[in-house]
Design a protein around this motif. Sequence first.
Motif, PDB file in Angstrom:
ATOM      1  N   CYS A 144     132.752   6.856 102.863  1.00 37.47           N
ATOM      2  CA  CYS A 144     133.131   7.611 101.680  1.00 37.47           C
ATOM      3  C   CYS A 144     133.733   8.950 102.105  1.00 37.47           C
ATOM      4  O   CYS A 144     133.133   9.670 102.901  1.00 37.47           O
ATOM      5  CB  CYS A 144     131.911   7.843 100.783  1.00 37.47           C
ATOM      6  SG  CYS A 144     131.087   6.319 100.289  1.00 37.47           S
ATOM      7  N   TYR A 145     134.885   9.252 101.589  1.00 36.97           N
ATOM      8  CA  TYR A 145     135.554  10.523 101.875  1.00 36.97           C
ATOM      9  C   TYR A 145     135.636  11.315 100.585  1.00 36.97           C
ATOM     10  O   TYR A 145     136.214  10.852  99.601  1.00 36.97           O
ATOM     11  CB  TYR A 145     136.955  10.280 102.446  1.00 36.97           C
ATOM     12  CG  TYR A 145     136.951   9.543 103.754  1.00 36.97           C
ATOM     13  CD1 TYR A 145     136.964  10.217 104.969  1.00 36.97           C
ATOM     14  CD2 TYR A 145     136.915   8.157 103.782  1.00 36.97           C
ATOM     15  CE1 TYR A 145     136.956   9.531 106.173  1.00 36.97           C
ATOM     16  CE2 TYR A 145     136.902   7.466 104.977  1.00 36.97           C
ATOM     17  CZ  TYR A 145     136.927   8.157 106.172  1.00 36.97           C
ATOM     18  OH  TYR A 145     136.913   7.472 107.361  1.00 36.97           O
ATOM     19  N   HIS A 146     135.061  12.508 100.581  1.00 38.97           N
ATOM     20  CA  HIS A 146     135.001  13.340  99.381  1.00 38.97           C
ATOM     21  C   HIS A 146     136.122  14.377  99.472  1.00 38.97           C
ATOM     22  O   HIS A 146     136.064  15.308 100.258  1.00 38.97           O
ATOM     23  CB  HIS A 146     133.622  13.971  99.274  1.00 38.97           C
ATOM     24  CG  HIS A 146     132.524  12.939  99.384  1.00 38.97           C
ATOM     25  ND1 HIS A 146     132.231  12.067  98.369  1.00 38.97           N
ATOM     26  CD2 HIS A 146     131.707  12.621 100.412  1.00 38.97           C
ATOM     27  CE1 HIS A 146     131.256  11.264  98.750  1.00 38.97           C
ATOM     28  NE2 HIS A 146     130.929  11.568  99.988  1.00 38.97           N
ATOM     29  N   LEU A 147     137.149  14.177  98.681  1.00 38.78           N
ATOM     30  CA  LEU A 147     138.376  14.961  98.819  1.00 38.78           C
ATOM     31  C   LEU A 147     138.311  16.311  98.122  1.00 38.78           C
ATOM     32  O   LEU A 147     139.141  17.175  98.384  1.00 38.78           O
ATOM     33  CB  LEU A 147     139.561  14.164  98.255  1.00 38.78           C
ATOM     34  CG  LEU A 147     139.717  12.722  98.774  1.00 38.78           C
ATOM     35  CD1 LEU A 147     140.937  12.080  98.134  1.00 38.78           C
ATOM     36  CD2 LEU A 147     139.818  12.697 100.279  1.00 38.78           C
ATOM     37  N   GLY A 148     137.358  16.483  97.206  1.00 39.28           N
ATOM     38  CA  GLY A 148     137.315  17.709  96.434  1.00 39.28           C
ATOM     39  C   GLY A 148     138.405  17.735  95.371  1.00 39.28           C
ATOM     40  O   GLY A 148     139.026  16.725  95.057  1.00 39.28           O
ATOM     41  N   LYS A 149     138.655  18.893  94.823  1.00 46.02           N
ATOM     42  CA  LYS A 149     139.673  19.017  93.782  1.00 46.02           C
ATOM     43  C   LYS A 149     141.054  18.970  94.412  1.00 46.02           C
ATOM     44  O   LYS A 149     141.368  19.752  95.314  1.00 46.02           O
ATOM     45  CB  LYS A 149     139.484  20.326  93.011  1.00 46.02           C
ATOM     46  CG  LYS A 149     140.391  20.444  91.789  1.00 46.02           C
ATOM     47  CD  LYS A 149     140.068  21.689  90.987  1.00 46.02           C
ATOM     48  CE  LYS A 149     140.929  21.775  89.742  1.00 46.02           C
ATOM     49  NZ  LYS A 149     140.606  22.978  88.941  1.00 46.02           N
ATOM     50  N   ALA A 162     149.071   8.157  95.915  1.00 41.31           N
ATOM     51  CA  ALA A 162     149.405   9.416  95.245  1.00 41.31           C
ATOM     52  C   ALA A 162     148.382   9.709  94.162  1.00 41.31           C
ATOM     53  O   ALA A 162     148.010   8.828  93.374  1.00 41.31           O
ATOM     54  CB  ALA A 162     150.804   9.340  94.638  1.00 41.31           C
ATOM     55  N   ILE A 163     147.897  10.941  94.126  1.00 37.63           N
ATOM     56  CA  ILE A 163     146.940  11.374  93.102  1.00 37.63           C
ATOM     57  C   ILE A 163     147.704  11.681  91.815  1.00 37.63           C
ATOM     58  O   ILE A 163     148.616  12.510  91.806  1.00 37.63           O
ATOM     59  CB  ILE A 163     146.158  12.600  93.588  1.00 37.63           C
ATOM     60  CG1 ILE A 163     145.203  12.166  94.704  1.00 37.63           C
ATOM     61  CG2 ILE A 163     145.417  13.273  92.454  1.00 37.63           C
ATOM     62  CD1 ILE A 163     144.399  13.274  95.299  1.00 37.63           C
ATOM     63  N   ASN A 201     138.737  16.189  90.715  1.00 40.10           N
ATOM     64  CA  ASN A 201     137.983  15.898  91.932  1.00 40.10           C
ATOM     65  C   ASN A 201     138.158  14.418  92.263  1.00 40.10           C
ATOM     66  O   ASN A 201     137.968  13.554  91.404  1.00 40.10           O
ATOM     67  CB  ASN A 201     136.495  16.210  91.726  1.00 40.10           C
ATOM     68  CG  ASN A 201     136.259  17.699  91.618  1.00 40.10           C
ATOM     69  OD1 ASN A 201     136.825  18.479  92.369  1.00 40.10           O
ATOM     70  ND2 ASN A 201     135.422  18.106  90.676  1.00 40.10           N
ATOM     71  N   TRP A 202     138.477  14.125  93.531  1.00 34.95           N
ATOM     72  CA  TRP A 202     138.809  12.758  93.924  1.00 34.95           C
ATOM     73  C   TRP A 202     138.001  12.313  95.136  1.00 34.95           C
ATOM     74  O   TRP A 202     137.523  13.134  95.921  1.00 34.95           O
ATOM     75  CB  TRP A 202     140.302  12.634  94.224  1.00 34.95           C
ATOM     76  CG  TRP A 202     141.142  12.750  92.993  1.00 34.95           C
ATOM     77  CD1 TRP A 202     141.630  13.893  92.436  1.00 34.95           C
ATOM     78  CD2 TRP A 202     141.554  11.682  92.139  1.00 34.95           C
ATOM     79  NE1 TRP A 202     142.328  13.618  91.288  1.00 34.95           N
ATOM     80  CE2 TRP A 202     142.309  12.259  91.076  1.00 34.95           C
ATOM     81  CE3 TRP A 202     141.394  10.305  92.154  1.00 34.95           C
ATOM     82  CZ2 TRP A 202     142.875  11.488  90.065  1.00 34.95           C
ATOM     83  CZ3 TRP A 202     141.961   9.537  91.145  1.00 34.95           C
ATOM     84  CH2 TRP A 202     142.689  10.128  90.114  1.00 34.95           C
ATOM     85  N   PRO A 228     144.892  23.123  99.558  1.00 30.51           N
ATOM     86  CA  PRO A 228     143.848  22.100  99.645  1.00 30.51           C
ATOM     87  C   PRO A 228     142.478  22.719  99.436  1.00 30.51           C
ATOM     88  O   PRO A 228     142.223  23.837  99.855  1.00 30.51           O
ATOM     89  CB  PRO A 228     143.985  21.563 101.074  1.00 30.51           C
ATOM     90  CG  PRO A 228     144.630  22.668 101.840  1.00 30.51           C
ATOM     91  CD  PRO A 228     145.517  23.397 100.865  1.00 30.51           C
ATOM     92  N   ALA A 229     141.608  21.997  98.726  1.00 34.44           N
ATOM     93  CA  ALA A 229     140.270  22.517  98.442  1.00 34.44           C
ATOM     94  C   ALA A 229     139.252  21.920  99.385  1.00 34.44           C
ATOM     95  O   ALA A 229     139.492  20.916 100.049  1.00 34.44           O
ATOM     96  CB  ALA A 229     139.888  22.174  96.994  1.00 34.44           C
TER      97      ALA A 229
END
Length: 326
Positions: A19-24, A73-74, A79-80, A107-108
């Motif tokens: 799991c990769y927590h990308l943040g906002k 692409a987001i 938060n992703w 980047p957050a």
Amino acid sequence: MPQKIGEGFVLGLSPRYKCYHLGKQAAGTVVEVVLSCVNNVRLMDHANFLLYSEGKTFQFIGGRTEKSPARLAIPRTANWHIVVDRVGFQALSDSNVRTIPPKGAKPAAPLLAPGTGNAAPAAAAGSQAARPTSEADVLTRMLNELNTYKQIANTDSLTGLANRRAFDARMTQIFSDPKNLAGTALILTDIDHFKSFNDRFGHLVGDRILKSVAEAIRGSLPKAAFSARTGGEEFGIIVQVTSPDDAFDIAELARRAVESTSFTHQPGATEGSKITISLGLCMAGQSLSLEDLYIKADLALYGSKNDGRNRTSVYQDDMQDNSTPA
């Protein structure tokens, strides 16, 4: 500037998933996933990630891909998260994730991983953490992953005891050296009247009984003993002892531990049912083969069943196979 993202795990999910927590992340950000083999790649916002973590229906962007790097692409600022299914344990598939924000966007830091405490901030490009890992680091990580997969493959998911695969491997290991036979005892046990509990209260209660019995058995045994759930309501125990009497005493410790455990059918209930087990014991030195040892321990177990249950019986040569205990 691309931002490398650190990996994490989510409690309740198999270690098979990274799991990769990308943040906002801003709309238009590209998430790049580098793969070592075919993988399922899922990009989801935080709300859907929570649904995914709880095993509920969720929506995501992505899917099975053979392309590396895979790029997603987001679509909107939020938060992703990225979840990568490491397909094929033997391949020890690996993955790396980075985000490429649109021009002008910062980047957050990554989001906190649910159930894991504070997540470490993502490494800035060019920092030591963002540099390619050495061969030694890769080898260490591969060995750690291999050990994790071995543990998963050899553990019963319901009770946490070893499973039948691990039990058979341990038995084979014992018989590979004749020196082990004289001091090794096999104890087989199953839960008395387990089918009636399942029929009366349902399989969820049955699972709780299995867990309670497993915990009682595990807590009663010496540290060197090997215990496993060998199937259904059946358990196997392998012990190294100096005499058959010592093996009998160990079996009785397990039996009394289960007998003294009060099992309640509903959370918060004050009254519970009595759960008991029957056990059969045979010394490895009394057997001609691994199969013979198992058969003789099983005969002793049926002897306990036929003598009224909730007891330990030691194999005797005059025991006859009776597969329909009273």
